[in-house]
Every structure is written in structure tokens, then in C-alpha cells.
Design a protein around this motif. Structure first.
Motif, PDB file in Angstrom:
ATOM      1  N   GLU A 299       0.853  -1.188   0.000  1.00 33.11           N
ATOM      2  CA  GLU A 299       0.000   0.000   0.000  1.00 33.11           C
ATOM      3  C   GLU A 299       0.892   1.243   0.000  1.00 33.11           C
ATOM      4  OE1 GLU A 299      -3.078  -0.124  -0.460  1.00 33.11           O
ATOM      5  OE2 GLU A 299      -3.574  -2.211   0.020  1.00 33.11           O
ATOM      6  N   LYS A 300       0.702   2.109  -0.992  1.00 35.06           N
ATOM      7  CA  LYS A 300       1.549   3.279  -1.147  1.00 35.06           C
ATOM      8  C   LYS A 300       0.737   4.553  -0.928  1.00 35.06           C
ATOM      9  CE  LYS A 300       4.659   5.464  -4.521  1.00 35.06           C
ATOM     10  NZ  LYS A 300       5.206   5.366  -5.892  1.00 35.06           N
ATOM     11  N   GLY A 301       1.305   5.498  -0.174  1.00 36.60           N
ATOM     12  CA  GLY A 301       0.590   6.747   0.043  1.00 36.60           C
ATOM     13  C   GLY A 301       1.337   7.665   0.998  1.00 36.60           C
TER      14      GLY A 301
ATOM     15  N   LEU B 210      -3.135   6.223   5.384  1.00 34.65           N
ATOM     16  CA  LEU B 210      -2.424   6.747   4.222  1.00 34.65           C
ATOM     17  C   LEU B 210      -3.395   7.419   3.265  1.00 34.65           C
ATOM     18  CD1 LEU B 210      -0.195   3.639   3.311  1.00 34.65           C
ATOM     19  CD2 LEU B 210       0.367   5.526   4.850  1.00 34.65           C
ATOM     20  N   TRP B 211      -2.943   8.521   2.671  1.00 29.62           N
ATOM     21  CA  TRP B 211      -3.632   9.146   1.541  1.00 29.62           C
ATOM     22  C   TRP B 211      -3.071   8.468   0.305  1.00 29.62           C
ATOM     23  CZ3 TRP B 211      -7.725  12.287   1.337  1.00 29.62           C
ATOM     24  CH2 TRP B 211      -7.992  12.965   0.165  1.00 29.62           C
ATOM     25  N   GLU B 212      -3.867   7.583  -0.309  1.00 23.65           N
ATOM     26  CA  GLU B 212      -3.360   6.649  -1.316  1.00 23.65           C
ATOM     27  C   GLU B 212      -2.748   7.332  -2.539  1.00 23.65           C
ATOM     28  OE1 GLU B 212      -5.053   2.557  -3.213  1.00 23.65           O
ATOM     29  OE2 GLU B 212      -6.116   4.395  -3.763  1.00 23.65           O
ATOM     30  N   ILE B 213      -1.625   6.767  -2.996  1.00 20.07           N
ATOM     31  CA  ILE B 213      -0.966   7.160  -4.233  1.00 20.07           C
ATOM     32  C   ILE B 213      -1.005   5.960  -5.172  1.00 20.07           C
ATOM     33  CG2 ILE B 213       1.183   7.998  -5.264  1.00 20.07           C
ATOM     34  CD1 ILE B 213      -0.122   9.990  -3.399  1.00 20.07           C
ATOM     35  N   ASN B 214      -1.271   6.210  -6.429  1.00 21.44           N
ATOM     36  CA  ASN B 214      -1.437   5.142  -7.421  1.00 21.44           C
ATOM     37  C   ASN B 214      -2.671   4.315  -7.092  1.00 21.44           C
ATOM     38  OD1 ASN B 214       0.748   6.057  -8.797  1.00 21.44           O
ATOM     39  ND2 ASN B 214       2.118   4.395  -8.230  1.00 21.44           N
ATOM     40  N   GLY B 215      -2.517   3.075  -6.673  1.00 20.75           N
ATOM     41  CA  GLY B 215      -3.671   2.224  -6.430  1.00 20.75           C
ATOM     42  C   GLY B 215      -4.240   1.701  -7.742  1.00 20.75           C
TER      43      GLY B 215
ATOM     44  N   VAL C  53      -5.504   5.234 -10.415  1.00 21.43           N
ATOM     45  CA  VAL C  53      -4.632   6.152 -11.140  1.00 21.43           C
ATOM     46  C   VAL C  53      -3.222   5.559 -11.186  1.00 21.43           C
ATOM     47  CG1 VAL C  53      -5.937   8.209 -10.508  1.00 21.43           C
ATOM     48  CG2 VAL C  53      -4.095   7.430  -9.039  1.00 21.43           C
ATOM     49  N   SER C  54      -2.325   6.269 -11.876  1.00 20.15           N
ATOM     50  CA  SER C  54      -0.941   5.819 -11.984  1.00 20.15           C
ATOM     51  C   SER C  54      -0.027   7.038 -11.914  1.00 20.15           C
ATOM     52  CB  SER C  54      -0.733   5.049 -13.294  1.00 20.15           C
ATOM     53  OG  SER C  54      -1.031   5.873 -14.409  1.00 20.15           O
ATOM     54  N   THR C  55       1.232   6.833 -12.240  1.00 24.34           N
ATOM     55  CA  THR C  55       2.249   7.888 -12.291  1.00 24.34           C
ATOM     56  C   THR C  55       2.332   8.673 -10.981  1.00 24.34           C
ATOM     57  OG1 THR C  55       0.748   9.538 -13.280  1.00 24.34           O
ATOM     58  CG2 THR C  55       1.996   8.136 -14.789  1.00 24.34           C
ATOM     59  N   ASN C  56       2.240   7.966  -9.871  1.00 22.56           N
ATOM     60  CA  ASN C  56       2.430   8.573  -8.551  1.00 22.56           C
ATOM     61  C   ASN C  56       1.472   9.728  -8.269  1.00 22.56           C
ATOM     62  OD1 ASN C  56       4.573   6.882  -7.761  1.00 22.56           O
ATOM     63  ND2 ASN C  56       6.016   8.100  -8.946  1.00 22.56           N
ATOM     64  N   GLN C  57       0.226   9.568  -8.677  1.00 19.46           N
ATOM     65  CA  GLN C  57      -0.789  10.585  -8.426  1.00 19.46           C
ATOM     66  C   GLN C  57      -1.741  10.124  -7.323  1.00 19.46           C
ATOM     67  OE1 GLN C  57      -0.731  13.667 -10.018  1.00 19.46           O
ATOM     68  NE2 GLN C  57       1.228  12.833 -10.682  1.00 19.46           N
ATOM     69  N   PRO C  58      -2.255  11.044  -6.488  1.00 21.19           N
ATOM     70  CA  PRO C  58      -3.218  10.655  -5.449  1.00 21.19           C
ATOM     71  C   PRO C  58      -4.508  10.137  -6.073  1.00 21.19           C
ATOM     72  CG  PRO C  58      -2.285  12.829  -5.008  1.00 21.19           C
ATOM     73  CD  PRO C  58      -1.881  12.476  -6.403  1.00 21.19           C
ATOM     74  N   SER C  59      -5.055   9.092  -5.482  1.00 19.97           N
ATOM     75  CA  SER C  59      -6.309   8.519  -5.980  1.00 19.97           C
ATOM     76  C   SER C  59      -7.519   9.129  -5.285  1.00 19.97           C
ATOM     77  CB  SER C  59      -6.309   7.005  -5.753  1.00 19.97           C
ATOM     78  OG  SER C  59      -6.376   6.705  -4.365  1.00 19.97           O
ATOM     79  N   GLY C  60      -7.293   9.813  -4.156  1.00 21.77           N
ATOM     80  CA  GLY C  60      -8.410  10.356  -3.384  1.00 21.77           C
ATOM     81  C   GLY C  60      -8.921   9.393  -2.336  1.00 21.77           C
ATOM     82  N   ARG C  61      -8.410   8.172  -2.326  1.00 22.20           N
ATOM     83  CA  ARG C  61      -8.855   7.183  -1.345  1.00 22.20           C
ATOM     84  C   ARG C  61      -7.944   7.207  -0.115  1.00 22.20           C
ATOM     85  NH1 ARG C  61      -9.783   1.645  -4.687  1.00 22.20           N
ATOM     86  NH2 ARG C  61      -7.496   1.728  -4.692  1.00 22.20           N
ATOM     87  N   VAL C  62      -8.508   6.807   1.012  1.00 24.13           N
ATOM     88  CA  VAL C  62      -7.754   6.703   2.263  1.00 24.13           C
ATOM     89  C   VAL C  62      -7.597   5.223   2.596  1.00 24.13           C
ATOM     90  CG1 VAL C  62      -7.783   7.166   4.738  1.00 24.13           C
ATOM     91  CG2 VAL C  62      -8.515   8.936   3.131  1.00 24.13           C
TER      92      VAL C  62
END
Length: 320
Positions: free
Chosen positions: A154-156, A168-173, A176-185
Motif C-alpha cells: 500500500e503506497k501513500g 495513508l492518503w493513497e498514491i497510485n492504487g 490512477v498511476s504515475t504517482n498521483q493521489p487517488s483520493g482514497r484513504v
């Protein structure tokens, strides 16, 4: 909001204590004919409950005062860690105090807590393991509030570290990709820290990461020109920030037993494939801006290459 509640806790604690003393002295409930509670007279039971409430309120007020003093002038990360530690300490004191008031057997309470704690250890292994992991996180600091990490896949960005979980404030998931926030926790049990790999991007006092940008060119390309062009573009865009980051990186390395040569400028590695040559630009950047930096560098490099079609050729076909 916390300030009025903290002061109100002390006021209510004093009021509850006075009420408890008053009930024990005057026994106003005795004349009402109320039944006993678990063999205890109603006046005594009410006085005991009020005294227990006073202990809880006083402990809450003390937690507020100590927390206010201890976190004054501290950073956001430090305040979060101190408040968690104080909440745990004063919570344990409140529990011990309430049990002592209710049973009126302080030594017995301590012995009972030891026996009960031994039994609870087996029943609540995972929560207790997460609590132990919280102590580890607080002391060893594998990550802190605001760090970008990867825990058990889990990355964030870490937004909160509680006694049992890390949020964590999720990154990728999966969105989305390219190290962008997904908006999910994402909530990760702290116990994962003790059993999984932890990756901290730009942590441990060094807020940079090495990044790469790959450009595919044909074998007919003037590789020396292409490499110098890519390095020059990166130098112009990253400027003094990367130079300062390199110095910081070298200082951090000097504090360890790792011996590693670090280039002063961006560098380009050449990878040969069957159909083209891949030029990989390596540079130092902040992890949160890595995608924007890569996009800008890529556009600038392509502009330079397109301005020199006699020296840079791109692979033909759509199998790239």
C-alpha cells in the motif's frame, strides 16, 4: 474547542468530588427507600460513581494541560506523536484510578490487572502487536506524518499514526498511476510494520529520490550528442536545487558505512535492445514532484531532439 473542554474537565472534576463528599456526609438517598446496588447502599454507590467520574475528568484535564505545554512550539509531526503518547499514558492512569475507586482495593486492582493482562494477551494478539508496533514507530521512526511510504504493497502519504493503525492518503492504487493521489484513504494495521517491508520515499532526513527518464532512439543516433543534450536539459531545469541535494545526499552517505560515488550532475545510462537504444536519464528530485519534473524534462528533451533531426533519429514502427 479543546481548551474550553480541558478547563471544563477540571471544573466538573471538582464538582463531582464535592458532590461525592456531600452525598457520603448527608446520605440524601437513604430516606427515599431506594434498593441497594450489588449489596451497596444507594448513597455509597452514587458517591463512588461520582468519584470515579471525577477521576476520569481530572485525568482528561491533566492530559490537556500536559499536552498543551509539551507540544508548545513543536512541529505538526511532533505534536501528533506527543499527543498519542500522552493519551495512552493518561488513559492507563484513568483506568487504574477508576478501578481503584470502584473496588477500593488498589493492590488487588494491580494484581488483577496483571492476571487479566496475561489472559488478554492471548485473546488480542493482533491489536497488542499493533500497539507494540506503534511504540516502535514512535521510537525508531521508520516513517512520520507527511512521509510518502509503501507498507505491505500500500503506497501513500502518511496522514495519521494511531495506536493501532496508520492512515495513508493513497498514491497510485487501482484508479490512477504515475504517482498521483487517488483520493482514497487506506488504513494499514501497525503490526504490518513488524512483518513487512517498509519503503520510505524521501524519508530519514533526506527529502529526495533518484528518478529516471527513458528515451528510445535509433542506432543511427549520435549517442554522444544525445547524451550531452539530455544532461544539459536536466542541468538547466533542475539547476542549483539538484546540486544542493547532491551535497545533502553525500553528507547522509558519509554518516553510514556505505561507500558510493555520487555524480555531481545528471547522468545518462545506455541500454541496448534489438530494435533501438534506450537512453536513461538519472537525476535527483523530490518524490512528490517527480511526475511533473519527468514530464517537463521529457518535453524539453524531445524539443531539442526534434530540432536536430540530422543527429537524432527515432525507431521506426509501432512495436516500441
Amino acid at each position: 474547542m479543546r481548551r474550553p473542554l480541558g478547563y471544563a474537565s477540571f471544573v466538573l472534576a471538582v464538582a463531582a468530588t464535592l458532590a461525592s463528599v456531600g452525598i457520603r456526609a448527608t446520605t440524601p438517598l437513604a430516606s427515599l427507600g431506594l434498593p441497594a446496588v450489588a449489596g451497596v447502599a444507594p448513597d455509597s454507590a452514587a458517591a463512588t460513581l461520582l468519584l470515579a467520574a471525577a477521576v476520569v475528568l481530572a485525568t482528561n484535564g491533566a492530559n490537556f494541560l500536559v499536552s498543551t505545554v509539551a507540544t508548545r512550539g513543536a512541529s505538526t509531526r511532533r505534536r501528533h506523536e506527543l499527543r498519542n503518547a500522552l493519551r495512552l499514558a493518561f488513559g492507563a492512569l484513568a483506568l487504574l484510578g477508576v478501578l481503584g475507586v470502584l473496588t477500593d482495593q488498589w493492590v488487588g486492582v494491580l494484581v488483577s490487572l496483571g492476571v487479566v493482562g496475561f489472559a488478554v494477551t492471548f485473546a488480542l494478539q493482533q491489536p497488542l502487536l499493533s500497539l507494540v508496533a506503534w511504540f516502535y514507530i514512535t521510537v525508531k521512526r521508520p516513517y512520520r506524518i507527511g512521509d510518502r511510504v509503501e507498507i505491505d504493497g500500500e503506497k501513500g502519504d502518511v496522514i495519521e499514526v494511531d495506536f493501532l493503525v496508520t492512515t495513508l492518503w493513497e498514491i497510485n492504487g487501482s484508479l490512477v498511476s504515475t504517482n498521483q493521489p487517488s483520493g482514497r484513504v487506506v488504513t494499514v494495521p501497525n503490526s504490518k510494520v513488524l512483518s513487512s517491508d517498509i519503503v520510505n520515499f524521501g524519508g530519514a532526513g533526506f527529502p529526495y529520490v533518484w528518478n529516471e527518464l527513458a528515451v528510445q532512439v535509433a542506432y543511427e543516433t549520435d549517442l554522444a550528442f544525445a547524451r550531452e543534450t539530455m544532461v544539459g536539459v536536466a542541468d538547466d531545469y533542475l539547476g542549483d536545487e539538484m546540486a544542493a541535494a547532491i551535497e545533502h545526499y553525500r553528507r547522509r552517505l558519509s554518516e553510514t558505512a556505505v561507500e558510493l560515488e555520487v555524480a555531481e550532475r545528471p547522468s545518462v545510462n545506455v541500454v541496448q535492445t534489438e530494435s533501438w537504444v534506450e537512453l536513461r536519464l538519472r537525476y535527483l528530485t523530490r518524490p512528490r514532484g517527480a511526475t511533473n519534473v519527468r514530464n517537463e524534462l521529457y518535453e524539453r528533451i524531445l524539443d531539442e531532439f526534434n530540432d536536430n533531426p540530422d543527429r537524432v533519429s527515432f525507431p521506426l514502427g509501432r512495436n516500441r
